[in-house]
Design an enzyme around this catalytic site. Structure first.
Site, mmCIF file in Angstrom:
data_model
loop_
_atom_site.group_PDB
_atom_site.id
_atom_site.type_symbol
_atom_site.label_atom_id
_atom_site.label_comp_id
_atom_site.label_asym_id
_atom_site.label_seq_id
_atom_site.Cartn_x
_atom_site.Cartn_y
_atom_site.Cartn_z
ATOM 1 N N ASN A 168 36.986 -8.747 -30.057
ATOM 2 C CA ASN A 168 37.348 -8.080 -31.310
ATOM 3 C C ASN A 168 38.465 -8.883 -31.968
ATOM 4 O O ASN A 168 39.596 -8.897 -31.485
ATOM 5 C CB ASN A 168 37.810 -6.645 -31.011
ATOM 6 C CG ASN A 168 38.288 -5.916 -32.243
ATOM 7 O OD1 ASN A 168 38.070 -6.342 -33.371
ATOM 8 N ND2 ASN A 168 38.959 -4.792 -32.028
ATOM 9 N N TRP A 169 38.151 -9.546 -33.073
ATOM 10 C CA TRP A 169 39.119 -10.439 -33.712
ATOM 11 C C TRP A 169 40.104 -9.709 -34.608
ATOM 12 O O TRP A 169 41.030 -10.315 -35.134
ATOM 13 C CB TRP A 169 38.382 -11.521 -34.499
ATOM 14 C CG TRP A 169 37.570 -12.446 -33.645
ATOM 15 C CD1 TRP A 169 37.447 -12.427 -32.283
ATOM 16 C CD2 TRP A 169 36.744 -13.530 -34.085
ATOM 17 N NE1 TRP A 169 36.605 -13.415 -31.839
ATOM 18 C CE2 TRP A 169 36.149 -14.113 -32.941
ATOM 19 C CE3 TRP A 169 36.436 -14.049 -35.342
ATOM 20 C CZ2 TRP A 169 35.286 -15.195 -33.018
ATOM 21 C CZ3 TRP A 169 35.571 -15.130 -35.415
ATOM 22 C CH2 TRP A 169 35.006 -15.708 -34.269
ATOM 23 N N LYS A 170 39.884 -8.417 -34.844
ATOM 24 C CA LYS A 170 40.782 -7.602 -35.653
ATOM 25 C C LYS A 170 41.068 -8.294 -36.997
ATOM 26 O O LYS A 170 40.177 -8.904 -37.575
ATOM 27 C CB LYS A 170 42.050 -7.273 -34.860
ATOM 28 C CG LYS A 170 41.724 -6.594 -33.517
ATOM 29 C CD LYS A 170 42.924 -6.046 -32.817
ATOM 30 C CE LYS A 170 42.516 -5.409 -31.498
ATOM 31 N NZ LYS A 170 43.640 -4.771 -30.803
ATOM 32 N N HIS A 208 37.902 2.821 -32.475
ATOM 33 C CA HIS A 208 38.970 2.021 -31.875
ATOM 34 C C HIS A 208 40.295 2.759 -32.033
ATOM 35 O O HIS A 208 40.531 3.448 -33.023
ATOM 36 C CB HIS A 208 39.032 0.649 -32.546
ATOM 37 C CG HIS A 208 39.904 -0.320 -31.822
ATOM 38 N ND1 HIS A 208 41.278 -0.308 -31.935
ATOM 39 C CD2 HIS A 208 39.604 -1.339 -30.966
ATOM 40 C CE1 HIS A 208 41.789 -1.269 -31.187
ATOM 41 N NE2 HIS A 208 40.790 -1.905 -30.586
ATOM 42 N N GLU A 218 43.154 1.916 -32.862
ATOM 43 C CA GLU A 218 43.912 1.637 -34.090
ATOM 44 C C GLU A 218 43.351 2.436 -35.262
ATOM 45 O O GLU A 218 44.102 2.875 -36.142
ATOM 46 C CB GLU A 218 43.882 0.130 -34.371
ATOM 47 C CG GLU A 218 44.667 -0.659 -33.354
ATOM 48 C CD GLU A 218 44.257 -2.120 -33.235
ATOM 49 O OE1 GLU A 218 44.825 -2.802 -32.362
ATOM 50 O OE2 GLU A 218 43.372 -2.560 -33.998
ATOM 51 N N GLU A 231 39.805 2.040 -23.468
ATOM 52 C CA GLU A 231 40.959 1.232 -23.836
ATOM 53 C C GLU A 231 42.215 2.100 -23.813
ATOM 54 O O GLU A 231 42.505 2.811 -24.777
ATOM 55 C CB GLU A 231 40.763 0.592 -25.207
ATOM 56 C CG GLU A 231 40.154 1.506 -26.278
ATOM 57 C CD GLU A 231 40.297 0.941 -27.679
ATOM 58 O OE1 GLU A 231 40.337 -0.285 -27.821
ATOM 59 O OE2 GLU A 231 40.381 1.735 -28.626
ATOM 60 N N GLY A 253 47.430 -4.972 -26.663
ATOM 61 C CA GLY A 253 48.365 -5.854 -27.341
ATOM 62 C C GLY A 253 49.770 -5.820 -26.779
ATOM 63 O O GLY A 253 50.698 -6.374 -27.367
ATOM 64 N N SER A 288 44.414 -5.698 -22.901
ATOM 65 C CA SER A 288 45.068 -6.926 -22.440
ATOM 66 C C SER A 288 44.273 -7.625 -21.339
ATOM 67 O O SER A 288 44.832 -8.052 -20.322
ATOM 68 C CB SER A 288 46.506 -6.635 -21.975
ATOM 69 O OG SER A 288 47.301 -6.178 -23.048
ATOM 70 N N GLY A 334 40.840 -8.336 -27.105
ATOM 71 C CA GLY A 334 41.526 -8.515 -28.372
ATOM 72 C C GLY A 334 42.167 -9.883 -28.488
ATOM 73 O O GLY A 334 41.521 -10.865 -28.820
ATOM 74 N N GLY A 335 43.445 -9.973 -28.169
ATOM 75 C CA GLY A 335 44.207 -11.208 -28.360
ATOM 76 C C GLY A 335 43.599 -12.428 -27.698
ATOM 77 O O GLY A 335 43.575 -13.520 -28.288
#
Length: 249
Positions: free
Chosen positions: A9-11, A93, A95, A165, A171, A211, A232-233
């Site tokens: 997921n590149w957000k 998600h 967020e 998650e 993150g 993470s 994610g990251g």
């Protein structure tokens, strides 16, 4: 046997040119025994779709509207996503839930719309640190799973992946221990069993998101109930995402 599903997921990262460059680096790595997905930002979906077309690397979207069309400024419809080659959409998600106030009933509308239009869904669930410390993990996760899948017939479940998650691990660099993560995954499988029966519960692919890194992916994937990762990251660079894609090689 459930097939491992590794998703990036590149957000809100990557311009179109940056997204295309990364996708080109990742395509050759999508040659293992897992399923693979990347979810670029909306602006890059069309261009990245051309890169991954005909490859095992699936194109995903990070969200979509609960409406098919109409006066919804700033929203993106299921038909728009399908038109550029999207196969999977990430819904619920944390967020979206926490920052933008999306509730279970609203997310459920999106899940139904996506499935009705032949898109796969990654349904995200998970607790905050405060909820974990209050002993509410199972209550929160059950509510989100039941709410997200409300009214979904069993025949659609083969198009649904659940991503657990824990919000406190997204993150932050913190990761649930493999044992803690697996325990929640097992509980999610129990909820699916209660809703749909043994066969559906055994077949449900449940990803871990929080993470995930090259240094912990093997340990996480070794757990009985963890069937993949929503990354994610570490998905933003080939040098960190490729080792996750190839964790079993």
């Amino acid at each position: 046997m459930r097939k491992t599903f590794i998703a990036g997921n590149w957000k809100m990262h990557k311009t179109v040119s940056e997204a295309v460059a990364l996708a080109k680096e990742l395509v050759p790595a999508a040659d293992g025994n897992s399923r693979y997905l990347i979810a670029p930002p909306f602006t890059a979906l069309s261009a990245v779709g051309e890169v991954v077309k005909g490859t095992p690397l699936l194109l995903g979207a990070q969200n979509m509207s609960n409406a098919e069309s109409g006066a919804h400024t700033g929203e993106v419809s299921v038909h728009m996503l399908k038109d550029v080659g999207v196969k999977v959409v990430i819904l619920g998600h944390s967020e979206r839930r926490l920052i933008y106030g999306e509730k279970d009933a609203f997310i459920n509308e999106k899940v139904k719309l996506a499935l009705d239009n032949d898109l796969e869904v990654i349904l995200c669930v998970g607790e905050t640190l405060e909820q974990r410390e209050a002993g509410e993990v199972e209550q929160v996760v059950r509510t989100q799973v039941e709410g997200g899948l409300k009214g979904i017939p069993e025949g659609f479940l083969d198009k649904v992946t659940i991503a657990y998650e824990p919000v406190w691990a997204i993150g932050t660099g913190k990761t649930a221990t493999p044992e803690d993560a697996d325990a929640v995954h097992a509980f999610i499988r129990k909820v699916i069993k209660e809703l749909y029966g043994d066969k559906a519960a055994e077949a449900m692919v449940i990803q871990y998101g929080g993470s995930v890194k090259p240094g912990n992916v093997k340990e996480l994937m070794a757990m009985k109930n963890i069937d993949g990762a929503l990354v994610g990251g570490a998905a933003l660079k080939a040098e960190t995402f490729v080792p996750i894609m190839k964790y079993d090689s």
